[in-house]
Design a protein around this motif. Structure first.
Motif, PDB file in Angstrom:
ATOM      1  N   LEU A   1      20.323  46.204  68.876  1.00 18.37           N
ATOM      2  CA  LEU A   1      21.477  46.262  67.971  1.00 18.37           C
ATOM      3  C   LEU A   1      21.751  47.670  67.444  1.00 18.37           C
ATOM      4  O   LEU A   1      22.673  47.860  66.651  1.00 18.37           O
ATOM      5  N   ASP A   2      20.929  48.629  67.867  1.00 15.59           N
ATOM      6  CA  ASP A   2      21.084  50.022  67.432  1.00 15.59           C
ATOM      7  C   ASP A   2      21.078  50.146  65.912  1.00 15.59           C
ATOM      8  O   ASP A   2      22.019  50.655  65.290  1.00 15.59           O
ATOM      9  N   CYS A   3      19.994  49.630  65.322  1.00 18.46           N
ATOM     10  CA  CYS A   3      19.817  49.731  63.871  1.00 18.46           C
ATOM     11  C   CYS A   3      18.332  49.897  63.593  1.00 18.46           C
ATOM     12  O   CYS A   3      17.521  49.966  64.514  1.00 18.46           O
ATOM     13  N   THR A   4      17.961  49.957  62.326  1.00 18.42           N
ATOM     14  CA  THR A   4      16.556  50.156  61.965  1.00 18.42           C
ATOM     15  C   THR A   4      15.803  48.825  61.929  1.00 18.42           C
ATOM     16  O   THR A   4      16.402  47.762  61.765  1.00 18.42           O
ATOM     17  N   GLU A   5      14.488  48.936  62.061  1.00 17.89           N
ATOM     18  CA  GLU A   5      13.655  47.745  61.928  1.00 17.89           C
ATOM     19  C   GLU A   5      13.785  47.142  60.538  1.00 17.89           C
ATOM     20  O   GLU A   5      13.740  45.921  60.377  1.00 17.89           O
ATOM     21  N   ARG A   6      13.945  47.989  59.543  1.00 13.20           N
ATOM     22  CA  ARG A   6      14.095  47.491  58.170  1.00 13.20           C
ATOM     23  C   ARG A   6      15.347  46.625  58.036  1.00 13.20           C
ATOM     24  O   ARG A   6      15.333  45.599  57.344  1.00 13.20           O
ATOM     25  N   THR A   7      16.414  47.010  58.717  1.00 15.84           N
ATOM     26  CA  THR A   7      17.632  46.201  58.710  1.00 15.84           C
ATOM     27  C   THR A   7      17.350  44.827  59.307  1.00 15.84           C
ATOM     28  O   THR A   7      17.780  43.802  58.763  1.00 15.84           O
ATOM     29  N   ILE A   8      16.608  44.803  60.394  1.00 17.00           N
ATOM     30  CA  ILE A   8      16.255  43.531  61.030  1.00 17.00           C
ATOM     31  C   ILE A   8      15.397  42.692  60.086  1.00 17.00           C
ATOM     32  O   ILE A   8      15.623  41.489  59.932  1.00 17.00           O
ATOM     33  N   GLU A   9      14.430  43.319  59.434  1.00 24.70           N
ATOM     34  CA  GLU A   9      13.574  42.595  58.481  1.00 24.70           C
ATOM     35  C   GLU A   9      14.411  41.972  57.367  1.00 24.70           C
ATOM     36  O   GLU A   9      14.202  40.809  57.002  1.00 24.70           O
TER      37      GLU A   9
ATOM     38  N   ALA B   1      11.282  38.171  70.828  1.00 24.70           N
ATOM     39  CA  ALA B   1      11.471  39.620  70.700  1.00 24.70           C
ATOM     40  C   ALA B   1      10.881  40.119  69.383  1.00 24.70           C
ATOM     41  O   ALA B   1      10.901  39.420  68.367  1.00 24.70           O
ATOM     42  N   SER B   2      10.370  41.329  69.415  1.00 24.31           N
ATOM     43  CA  SER B   2       9.838  41.947  68.197  1.00 24.31           C
ATOM     44  C   SER B   2      10.985  42.532  67.374  1.00 24.31           C
ATOM     45  O   SER B   2      12.109  42.708  67.882  1.00 24.31           O
ATOM     46  N   ASN B   3      10.699  42.851  66.125  1.00 27.86           N
ATOM     47  CA  ASN B   3      11.718  43.485  65.279  1.00 27.86           C
ATOM     48  C   ASN B   3      12.186  44.796  65.897  1.00 27.86           C
ATOM     49  O   ASN B   3      13.372  45.121  65.855  1.00 27.86           O
ATOM     50  N   GLN B   4      11.261  45.538  66.475  1.00 23.59           N
ATOM     51  CA  GLN B   4      11.615  46.810  67.110  1.00 23.59           C
ATOM     52  C   GLN B   4      12.565  46.584  68.290  1.00 23.59           C
ATOM     53  O   GLN B   4      13.554  47.299  68.438  1.00 23.59           O
ATOM     54  N   GLU B   5      12.274  45.591  69.110  1.00 23.31           N
ATOM     55  CA  GLU B   5      13.137  45.290  70.258  1.00 23.31           C
ATOM     56  C   GLU B   5      14.541  44.875  69.807  1.00 23.31           C
ATOM     57  O   GLU B   5      15.545  45.298  70.387  1.00 23.31           O
ATOM     58  N   ILE B   6      14.588  44.061  68.770  1.00 25.65           N
ATOM     59  CA  ILE B   6      15.891  43.623  68.249  1.00 25.65           C
ATOM     60  C   ILE B   6      16.651  44.817  67.683  1.00 25.65           C
ATOM     61  O   ILE B   6      17.855  44.973  67.933  1.00 25.65           O
ATOM     62  N   ALA B   7      15.960  45.658  66.930  1.00 25.35           N
ATOM     63  CA  ALA B   7      16.593  46.842  66.341  1.00 25.35           C
ATOM     64  C   ALA B   7      17.155  47.755  67.426  1.00 25.35           C
ATOM     65  O   ALA B   7      18.280  48.265  67.296  1.00 25.35           O
ATOM     66  N   GLU B   8      16.396  47.960  68.485  1.00 25.33           N
ATOM     67  CA  GLU B   8      16.886  48.794  69.578  1.00 25.33           C
ATOM     68  C   GLU B   8      18.112  48.174  70.241  1.00 25.33           C
ATOM     69  O   GLU B   8      19.076  48.874  70.551  1.00 25.33           O
TER      70      GLU B   8
END
Length: 67
Positions: A40-48, A31-38
């Motif tokens: 978990l309902d958070c920002t991509e920066r949080t995932i990074e 999964a991409s950072n964007q997919e994970i963020a979506e």
């Protein structure tokens, strides 16, 4: 295959909470950072930031994994 599953479970158990485990599992699955963020309902920066923390935790606890 069983050894890989056990090692993966051990690595996941080292993570501090369910969100970290979800991020790591989704990343393992491609999964991409964007997919994970979506998911978990958070920002991509949080995932990074959390991915960086996961790498730090695993690198500190498993120094042989960092050449």
């Amino acid at each position: 295959m069983q050894l890989i599953r056990e090692q993966m479970e051990m690595l996941l158990d080292l993570l501090p909470d369910a969100d970290f485990r979800t991020i790591a599992l989704m990343r393992f699955e491609g999964a991409s950072n964007q997919e994970i963020a979506e998911h978990l309902d958070c920002t991509e920066r949080t995932i990074e930031r959390k991915l960086t923390r996961i790498r730090e935790l695993w690198g500190t606890l498993l120094p042989e994994a960092n050449p």
